[in-house]
Design a protein around this motif. Structure first.
Motif, PDB file in Angstrom:
ATOM      1  N   ARG A   1       0.764  -1.287   0.161  1.00 60.70           N
ATOM      2  CA  ARG A   1      -0.044   0.118   0.014  1.00 60.70           C
ATOM      3  C   ARG A   1       0.868   1.253   0.008  1.00 60.70           C
ATOM      4  N   ALA A   2       2.107   1.176   0.710  1.00 60.91           N
ATOM      5  CA  ALA A   2       2.960   2.206   0.858  1.00 60.91           C
ATOM      6  C   ALA A   2       3.487   2.786  -0.739  1.00 60.91           C
ATOM      7  N   ALA A   3       3.761   1.722  -1.392  1.00 54.82           N
ATOM      8  CA  ALA A   3       4.190   1.599  -2.485  1.00 54.82           C
ATOM      9  C   ALA A   3       3.190   2.345  -3.672  1.00 54.82           C
ATOM     10  N   ILE A   4       2.073   1.862  -3.686  1.00 55.49           N
ATOM     11  CA  ILE A   4       0.888   2.577  -4.384  1.00 55.49           C
ATOM     12  C   ILE A   4       0.622   3.987  -3.968  1.00 55.49           C
ATOM     13  N   ASP A   5       0.369   3.973  -2.626  1.00 54.55           N
ATOM     14  CA  ASP A   5       0.032   5.299  -2.240  1.00 54.55           C
ATOM     15  C   ASP A   5       1.264   6.368  -2.625  1.00 54.55           C
ATOM     16  N   GLY A   6       2.252   6.005  -2.362  1.00 58.39           N
ATOM     17  CA  GLY A   6       3.608   6.805  -2.443  1.00 58.39           C
ATOM     18  C   GLY A   6       4.038   7.123  -3.953  1.00 58.39           C
ATOM     19  N   ALA A   7       3.611   6.258  -4.918  1.00 56.75           N
ATOM     20  CA  ALA A   7       4.086   6.209  -6.219  1.00 56.75           C
ATOM     21  C   ALA A   7       3.698   7.610  -6.919  1.00 56.75           C
TER      22      ALA A   7
ATOM     23  N   SER B   1       4.394   9.457 -10.898  1.00 56.23           N
ATOM     24  CA  SER B   1       4.633   9.436 -12.091  1.00 56.23           C
ATOM     25  C   SER B   1       5.233  10.694 -12.600  1.00 56.23           C
ATOM     26  N   TYR B   2       6.547  10.635 -13.261  1.00 57.67           N
ATOM     27  CA  TYR B   2       6.879  11.782 -14.014  1.00 57.67           C
ATOM     28  C   TYR B   2       7.010  11.386 -15.486  1.00 57.67           C
ATOM     29  N   GLY B   3       6.021  11.714 -16.071  1.00 54.57           N
ATOM     30  CA  GLY B   3       5.738  11.147 -17.493  1.00 54.57           C
ATOM     31  C   GLY B   3       5.830   9.781 -17.625  1.00 54.57           C
ATOM     32  N   ASP B   4       6.688   8.968 -18.076  1.00 53.82           N
ATOM     33  CA  ASP B   4       6.747   7.561 -18.226  1.00 53.82           C
ATOM     34  C   ASP B   4       7.655   7.100 -17.096  1.00 53.82           C
ATOM     35  N   VAL B   5       8.012   7.895 -15.963  1.00 50.93           N
ATOM     36  CA  VAL B   5       8.758   7.297 -15.056  1.00 50.93           C
ATOM     37  C   VAL B   5       8.129   7.347 -13.601  1.00 50.93           C
ATOM     38  N   LEU B   6       8.223   5.977 -13.055  1.00 53.05           N
ATOM     39  CA  LEU B   6       7.236   5.935 -11.793  1.00 53.05           C
ATOM     40  C   LEU B   6       8.240   5.871 -10.586  1.00 53.05           C
ATOM     41  N   VAL B   7       8.054   6.666  -9.604  1.00 57.16           N
ATOM     42  CA  VAL B   7       8.942   6.442  -8.522  1.00 57.16           C
ATOM     43  C   VAL B   7       8.171   6.429  -7.200  1.00 57.16           C
ATOM     44  N   ALA B   8       8.570   5.699  -6.283  1.00 56.07           N
ATOM     45  CA  ALA B   8       8.090   5.554  -4.969  1.00 56.07           C
ATOM     46  C   ALA B   8       9.285   5.527  -3.812  1.00 56.07           C
ATOM     47  N   ASP B   9       8.732   6.068  -2.935  1.00 55.92           N
ATOM     48  CA  ASP B   9       9.529   6.094  -1.737  1.00 55.92           C
ATOM     49  C   ASP B   9       9.154   5.392  -0.611  1.00 55.92           C
ATOM     50  N   LEU B  10       9.178   4.349  -0.074  1.00 54.30           N
ATOM     51  CA  LEU B  10       8.592   3.453   0.816  1.00 54.30           C
ATOM     52  C   LEU B  10       9.114   3.968   2.356  1.00 54.30           C
ATOM     53  N   GLY B  11       9.705   4.891   2.517  1.00 56.65           N
ATOM     54  CA  GLY B  11      10.173   5.142   3.835  1.00 56.65           C
ATOM     55  C   GLY B  11      11.091   4.132   4.358  1.00 56.65           C
ATOM     56  N   LYS B  12      10.682   3.840   5.746  1.00 56.82           N
ATOM     57  CA  LYS B  12      11.604   2.802   6.391  1.00 56.82           C
ATOM     58  C   LYS B  12      10.755   1.280   5.926  1.00 56.82           C
ATOM     59  N   VAL B  13      11.449   0.467   5.751  1.00 57.19           N
ATOM     60  CA  VAL B  13      10.878  -0.905   5.308  1.00 57.19           C
ATOM     61  C   VAL B  13      11.557  -1.995   6.308  1.00 57.19           C
ATOM     62  N   ARG B  14      10.585  -3.283   6.469  1.00 59.82           N
ATOM     63  CA  ARG B  14      10.936  -4.367   7.267  1.00 59.82           C
ATOM     64  C   ARG B  14      12.366  -4.930   6.608  1.00 59.82           C
ATOM     65  N   PHE B  15      12.558  -5.244   5.363  1.00 59.91           N
ATOM     66  CA  PHE B  15      13.586  -5.625   4.937  1.00 59.91           C
ATOM     67  C   PHE B  15      13.848  -5.140   3.552  1.00 59.91           C
ATOM     68  N   PRO B  16      14.952  -5.321   2.990  1.00 62.84           N
ATOM     69  CA  PRO B  16      15.579  -4.375   1.975  1.00 62.84           C
ATOM     70  C   PRO B  16      14.708  -4.746   0.560  1.00 62.84           C
ATOM     71  N   ASP B  17      14.665  -6.328   0.913  1.00 66.05           N
ATOM     72  CA  ASP B  17      14.261  -6.922  -0.629  1.00 66.05           C
ATOM     73  C   ASP B  17      12.949  -6.263  -1.058  1.00 66.05           C
ATOM     74  N   ILE B  18      12.000  -5.766  -0.359  1.00 61.59           N
ATOM     75  CA  ILE B  18      10.895  -5.468  -0.720  1.00 61.59           C
ATOM     76  C   ILE B  18      11.224  -4.391  -1.793  1.00 61.59           C
ATOM     77  N   VAL B  19      12.114  -3.288  -1.616  1.00 61.75           N
ATOM     78  CA  VAL B  19      12.442  -2.362  -2.720  1.00 61.75           C
ATOM     79  C   VAL B  19      12.537  -2.822  -3.927  1.00 61.75           C
ATOM     80  N   ALA B  20      13.423  -3.827  -4.248  1.00 57.54           N
ATOM     81  CA  ALA B  20      13.476  -4.367  -5.504  1.00 57.54           C
ATOM     82  C   ALA B  20      11.974  -4.942  -5.912  1.00 57.54           C
ATOM     83  N   GLU B  21      11.432  -5.598  -5.284  1.00 59.01           N
ATOM     84  CA  GLU B  21      10.041  -6.218  -5.532  1.00 59.01           C
ATOM     85  C   GLU B  21       9.007  -5.380  -5.862  1.00 59.01           C
ATOM     86  N   MET B  22       9.023  -4.119  -5.272  1.00 57.04           N
ATOM     87  CA  MET B  22       7.934  -3.162  -5.543  1.00 57.04           C
ATOM     88  C   MET B  22       8.493  -2.437  -6.717  1.00 57.04           C
ATOM     89  N   ALA B  23       9.864  -2.360  -7.345  1.00 61.43           N
ATOM     90  CA  ALA B  23      10.027  -1.801  -8.535  1.00 61.43           C
ATOM     91  C   ALA B  23       9.640  -2.707  -9.667  1.00 61.43           C
TER      92      ALA B  23
END
Ligand SMILES: [Mn+2]
Length: 352
Positions: free
Chosen positions: A221-227, A229-251
């Motif tokens: 939800r944090a990824a969706i709410d925080g995403a 778009s800058y044209g065709d580039v999508l950026v999301a900042d998840l803030g603090k995460v439970r573990f690092p791999d979620i960053v790649a998974e959400m990308a």
């Protein structure tokens, strides 16, 4: 078999012989994955451990840095019973054989002590100068997965692959290349098909269906709410995460948006900013891009369509952390030609 196939097979056998040569005569064996290990790194480590057992009758310790976070990866280790030891518990000086899988020395992406030179390096990322000091360096960026490199070695050398190992290698190639759709080539396809015959497909489906804790959905939800778009580039900042791999998974997840050319996700874990970049643009190179963007801030690298990096935030004040995040995002947007584009939420307010 045509000529290029036989040349390739000879090369693979040569790599196998080099690794086995390094194993012979050693007494204490350690195999190291990269930090926050993914299936590719774990499966490669299992393969080296298998070779150690085959040639010496001894067991090799598999060490990892960071955390085993992603549910699928935990399920893999559990179902295939891979004994993994945290790097913090390892006395690195106590081993006369060390192998590192799916990364290289000098990347800051293992729990090796500074300046540590492993005996064997097996990786599919671009060659790094530090790797040349290893006794055996097998670095093949043309391969879609490090597991393809080792699987090819085993297959070419006629080494019997037990079902658990075949399952691990098969699943690793599948996960790493999104079922051969991403950054993969002919050899990946070939070894994948061969492993398919031996792998336990039921175990693969159990791994892929790994259960997730409730917090996982909060992160989605944090990824969706925080995403944004800058044209065709999508950026999301998840803030603090439970573990690092979620960053790649959400990308990966966000790149599924129709029309998205790039996705970029950031998340903080234990005073480190993790960043992941993905692109569906065949002319782009995410690995090169992240190296340029992150230079002077931290370290990173990857492949044409996927890349990741880390920026140390130790001792940073909250505003300095925010500035680091902003600098990264702005520099990335500039380099993909999206500077000046206005930020739009992924889901407009009215629909949220
Ligand atoms: Mn890999």
């Amino acid at each position: 078999m045509n000529q290029s196939e036989s040349v390739r097979r000879k090369e693979a056998v040569g790599r196998l012989e080099a690794v086995v040569g390094a194993i012979r005569g050693c007494e204490r064996f350690l195999v190291q994955t990269h930090n926050n290990p993914d299936p590719d790194s774990i499966a490669c480590a299992m393969a080296i451990r298998h070779l150690v057992r085959l040639h010496t009758g001894k067991d090799a310790v598999i060490a990892f840095g960071g955390v085993l976070g992603r549910s699928e990866n935990r399920a893999m280790v559990q179902h295939l019973q891979v004994p993994m030891v945290p790097g913090a518990l390892i006395d690195y000086g106590a081993y006369d054989f060390t192998a590192v899988c799916d990364t290289q020395p000098g990347t800051n992406f293992t729990s090796f002590p500074d300046g540590f030179v492993p005996t064997v390096v097996i990786d599919h990322h671009p060659m790094r100068p530090e790797t040349k000091r290893a006794k055996v360096a097998i670095v093949e960026p043309r391969y879609g997965a490090t597991s393809s490199i080792v699987a090819e070695m085993l297959l070419a050398g006629g080494v019997a692959i037990p079902p658990d190992l075949a399952t691990a290698l098969y699943y690793a190639i599948r996960a790493e290349t999104q079922d051969l759709a991403r950054d993969s080539g002919e050899i990946d396809v070939e070894v994948y098909r061969a492993l398919e015959q031996i792998a336990d497909r039921r175990a693969v489906s159990l791994i892929e269906a790994g259960r997730v804790p409730r917090e996982y959905f909060a992160e989605v939800r944090a990824a969706i709410d925080g995403a944004r778009s800058y044209g065709d580039v999508l950026v999301a900042d998840l803030g603090k995460v439970r573990f690092p791999d979620i960053v790649a998974e959400m990308a990966d997840f966000l790149l599924r948006l129709e029309g998205a050319r790039w996705s970029c996700v950031l998340g903080e874990y234990r005073s480190t900013l993790y960043v992941s970049l993905r692109t569906g643009d065949p002319d782009a190179n995410a690995g090169d891009l992240i190296r340029q963007v992150i230079s002077g801030m931290g370290s990173g690298g990857g492949h044409p369509s996927m890349a990741g990096g880390q920026v140390p935030l130790t001792g940073f004040l909250p505003e300095e952390k925010a500035a680091a995040r902003r600098t990264f995002v702005e520099e990335m947007l500039r380099r993909v030609g999206a500077e000046g584009a206005t930020a739009e939420p992924l889901i407009p307010e009215s629909e949220a």
